[in-house]
Write a protein that holds these residues in place. Structure first.
Motif, PDB file in Angstrom:
ATOM      1  N   THR A   4      -5.676  -5.579  -0.779  1.00 29.69           N
ATOM      2  CA  THR A   4      -5.260  -4.535  -0.047  1.00 29.69           C
ATOM      3  C   THR A   4      -5.405  -4.150   1.146  1.00 29.69           C
ATOM      4  OG1 THR A   4      -5.620  -3.865  -2.471  1.00 29.69           O
ATOM      5  CG2 THR A   4      -4.714  -2.030  -1.108  1.00 29.69           C
ATOM      6  N   ILE A   5      -4.636  -4.282   1.673  1.00 28.52           N
ATOM      7  CA  ILE A   5      -4.082  -3.778   2.748  1.00 28.52           C
ATOM      8  C   ILE A   5      -3.532  -1.858   3.287  1.00 28.52           C
ATOM      9  CG2 ILE A   5      -3.331  -4.229   5.719  1.00 28.52           C
ATOM     10  CD1 ILE A   5      -4.053  -7.162   5.039  1.00 28.52           C
ATOM     11  N   ASN A   6      -4.476  -1.109   3.623  1.00 29.61           N
ATOM     12  CA  ASN A   6      -3.643   0.250   3.468  1.00 29.61           C
ATOM     13  C   ASN A   6      -2.479   0.627   2.754  1.00 29.61           C
ATOM     14  OD1 ASN A   6      -4.612  -0.150   6.628  1.00 29.61           O
ATOM     15  ND2 ASN A   6      -2.659  -0.621   7.188  1.00 29.61           N
ATOM     16  N   TYR A  10      -0.821  -7.714  -0.508  1.00 27.72           N
ATOM     17  CA  TYR A  10      -0.762  -8.822   0.254  1.00 27.72           C
ATOM     18  C   TYR A  10      -1.775 -10.138  -0.365  1.00 27.72           C
ATOM     19  CZ  TYR A  10       0.404  -6.030   4.247  1.00 27.72           C
ATOM     20  OH  TYR A  10       1.780  -4.901   4.922  1.00 27.72           O
ATOM     21  N   ALA A  21      -6.378 -10.193   7.877  1.00 23.83           N
ATOM     22  CA  ALA A  21      -5.585  -9.391   7.990  1.00 23.83           C
ATOM     23  C   ALA A  21      -4.640  -8.282   8.554  1.00 23.83           C
ATOM     24  CB  ALA A  21      -6.793  -8.365   7.072  1.00 23.83           C
ATOM     25  N   ALA A  24      -1.434 -10.215   9.494  1.00 24.60           N
ATOM     26  CA  ALA A  24      -0.413  -9.572   8.738  1.00 24.60           C
ATOM     27  C   ALA A  24       0.246  -7.881   8.389  1.00 24.60           C
ATOM     28  CB  ALA A  24      -1.184  -9.828   7.474  1.00 24.60           C
ATOM     29  N   LEU A  25      -0.390  -7.696   9.514  1.00 22.49           N
ATOM     30  CA  LEU A  25      -0.288  -6.053   9.609  1.00 22.49           C
ATOM     31  C   LEU A  25       0.497  -5.494  11.053  1.00 22.49           C
ATOM     32  CD1 LEU A  25       0.306  -3.314   7.271  1.00 22.49           C
ATOM     33  CD2 LEU A  25      -1.985  -2.384   8.453  1.00 22.49           C
ATOM     34  N   THR A  26      -0.141  -5.470  12.094  1.00 21.83           N
ATOM     35  CA  THR A  26       0.462  -5.321  13.095  1.00 21.83           C
ATOM     36  C   THR A  26       0.472  -6.286  14.367  1.00 21.83           C
ATOM     37  OG1 THR A  26      -0.130  -3.590  14.359  1.00 21.83           O
ATOM     38  CG2 THR A  26      -1.400  -3.803  13.380  1.00 21.83           C
ATOM     39  N   GLU A  58      -8.655  -1.596   5.106  1.00 21.55           N
ATOM     40  CA  GLU A  58      -7.616  -0.762   6.162  1.00 21.55           C
ATOM     41  C   GLU A  58      -7.875  -0.433   7.735  1.00 21.55           C
ATOM     42  OE1 GLU A  58      -6.475   2.657   4.667  1.00 21.55           O
ATOM     43  OE2 GLU A  58      -7.164   1.565   2.288  1.00 21.55           O
ATOM     44  N   VAL A  59      -6.990  -0.306   8.079  1.00 17.36           N
ATOM     45  CA  VAL A  59      -6.283  -0.964   9.397  1.00 17.36           C
ATOM     46  C   VAL A  59      -5.803   0.425   9.844  1.00 17.36           C
ATOM     47  CG1 VAL A  59      -5.306  -2.575  11.410  1.00 17.36           C
ATOM     48  CG2 VAL A  59      -5.773  -3.506   8.671  1.00 17.36           C
ATOM     49  N   THR A  61      -4.510   2.347  13.549  1.00 18.41           N
ATOM     50  CA  THR A  61      -3.977   2.239  14.924  1.00 18.41           C
ATOM     51  C   THR A  61      -3.264   3.410  15.660  1.00 18.41           C
ATOM     52  OG1 THR A  61      -2.344   0.383  14.009  1.00 18.41           O
ATOM     53  CG2 THR A  61      -2.027   1.153  16.373  1.00 18.41           C
TER      54      THR A  61
END
Length: 66
Positions: A4-6, A10, A21, A24-26, A58-59, A61
């Motif tokens: 689980t990302i944010n 995924y 990870a 994959a998100l940013t 958790e990513v 920014t």
């Protein structure tokens, strides 16, 4: 493997790391902080920190504003 990302599910390949990870998100390369299962992972450890099934990533920014 499923992670689980944010808050979103995924599918990442087996052997994926924190760096995978983030990618994959940013596409951002700076101003990012990451935690896995509520533990902060330093940028220098992203590529060497493996993820496992059902990890919560958790990513965050940084955003400028006023």
């Amino acid at each position: 493997m499923n992670v689980t990302i944010n808050g979103a599910a995924y599918e990442l390949p087996d052997g994926a790391t924190v760096a995978h990870a983030v990618q994959a998100l940013t596409q951002a390369t700076s101003g990012i902080a990451v935690a896995v299962n509520d533990e902060v992972v330093t940028r220098g450890a992203w590529s060497s920190t493996p993820l496992t099934e059902r990890d919560r990533v958790e990513v965050l920014t940084a955003v400028q504003g006023g």
